[in-house]
Design an enzyme around this catalytic site. Sequence first.
Site, PDB file in Angstrom:
ATOM      1  N   LEU A 168       0.815  -1.216   0.000  1.00 53.44           N
ATOM      2  CA  LEU A 168       0.000   0.000   0.000  1.00 53.44           C
ATOM      3  C   LEU A 168       0.852   1.271   0.000  1.00 53.44           C
ATOM      4  O   LEU A 168       1.685   1.474   0.878  1.00 53.44           O
ATOM      5  CB  LEU A 168      -0.932  -0.007   1.215  1.00 53.44           C
ATOM      6  N   HIS A 169       0.605   2.122  -1.001  1.00 49.19           N
ATOM      7  CA  HIS A 169       1.337   3.379  -1.083  1.00 49.19           C
ATOM      8  C   HIS A 169       0.583   4.376  -1.960  1.00 49.19           C
ATOM      9  O   HIS A 169      -0.140   4.010  -2.876  1.00 49.19           O
ATOM     10  CB  HIS A 169       2.745   3.175  -1.653  1.00 49.19           C
ATOM     11  N   PHE A 170       0.782   5.643  -1.638  1.00 47.59           N
ATOM     12  CA  PHE A 170       0.354   6.773  -2.461  1.00 47.59           C
ATOM     13  C   PHE A 170       1.617   7.440  -2.991  1.00 47.59           C
ATOM     14  O   PHE A 170       2.692   7.316  -2.408  1.00 47.59           O
ATOM     15  CB  PHE A 170      -0.442   7.793  -1.640  1.00 47.59           C
TER      16      PHE A 170
END
Length: 451
Positions: A243-245
């Site tokens: 999970l990453h932005f």
Amino acid sequence: MMLRIKRVPTVVSNYQKEEGEEGSRRGGGCGRNCLQNCCLQGARLPLYTFKKVDRIITEQKDVFEHDKSEPPVAFLNSLLLGEWEDRMQRGLFRYDVTTCETKVIPGRNGFIAQLNEGRHLKKRPTEFRVDKVLQPFDGNKFNFTKVGQEEILFQFGESEDGEVKFFPDATIDAENSPSVVAINVSPIEYGHVLLIPRVLDCLPQRIDRDSFLLALHMAAEAGDPYFRLGYNSLGAFATINHLHFQAYYLTVPFPIEKASTKKITTLDGGVKISELVNYPVRGLFFEGGNALQDLSNTVSDACICLQENNIPYNVLIADCGNHIFLLPQCYAEKQALGEVSSELLDTQVNPAVWEISGHMVLKRKKDYEEASEENAWRLLAEVSLSEERFQEVNALIFKAISYSGNCSGTDSENVLEDANVEHPSLEEVNAINENSHSAMVTGSQGCLVLQ
């Protein structure tokens, strides 16, 4: 049939290896100061804690208006960009992005083109599955616990006492997995970073309410409309299932931010939902809300709906978190099915959130020199769902929002009815473009000074 495409993966960390090498590493200490158990003991990193806010105020000077004192450090300029520049001086990036040529393409939309030959790697393409948006986390593949601690700029979390604080040297609490901000070693723009929620929990690439709210808080802390965050789901050109932005700083308006919209509804919580109408990619636009959490919950519930229905999508968080664009897409699926022209495939442009928003990252000088609004529009039109499919997806989204309590029964009925209303086709949108106001703002060329 399993749908796969071959593409060269983007290297976001200097510790990223070729597919297959990760699983063969021997156990024990790795000696590279990573975020795994072998190196975590005694590790320390800067920590920035934000004050939870109910509303976002766009002007940077007003973001902390409710505080009597100034924040201890200017989040965007001193901390994020300052630390990013420090890593640049230390030679941690694969190339100097500030030397990449950038221009605004003439035309109404003001698409931005960048020539970024450094992102084009002489590496073998890797197969990516594009027909499954939700996939389990695989610790044998590259993930962000394997990056070196020098690539982490700081820890980012909510303050325990309601005050904005900065600790230049804080312990890493492995029991309460921290969220961190790290550099992207293959930057698209100045200040290109990754926000990795609860990094040690090894969450797969899927939106949840808490992680999306964290991203909005980061946009609010930056307090600058030229700093945007983006998200790519699996199947929509995310290549790392952790999970990453992403986020970066660019001092021109994105074309999607200037696009016309058509209001669909306003929910009970004050969130206004509109549809993009003058843009090659069909999408939804969210703004407002009685509180920041209303806006965050509405968009994250829409994202969760898309994930659970196996629909790839991209998200752009703009205007300090006040404006959010949700864009379901089908380009990778078309590519896997052989439905994308070789002319478009030859550009090697992977239309993820930044490209869809109008920032075209081009890897060949030929494409940069020949960049035109027509070419950009042609590529992005291939990304978009058909009108019929888009309305089907909208119906799913609004049904999910109504079930999660974000809108009343009347709202839900009105929205579902609207999904059956005929909307303009791309051909009609083109015609609208021809007749729309003489020119959208393209005087931003003067802002293209890469710091």
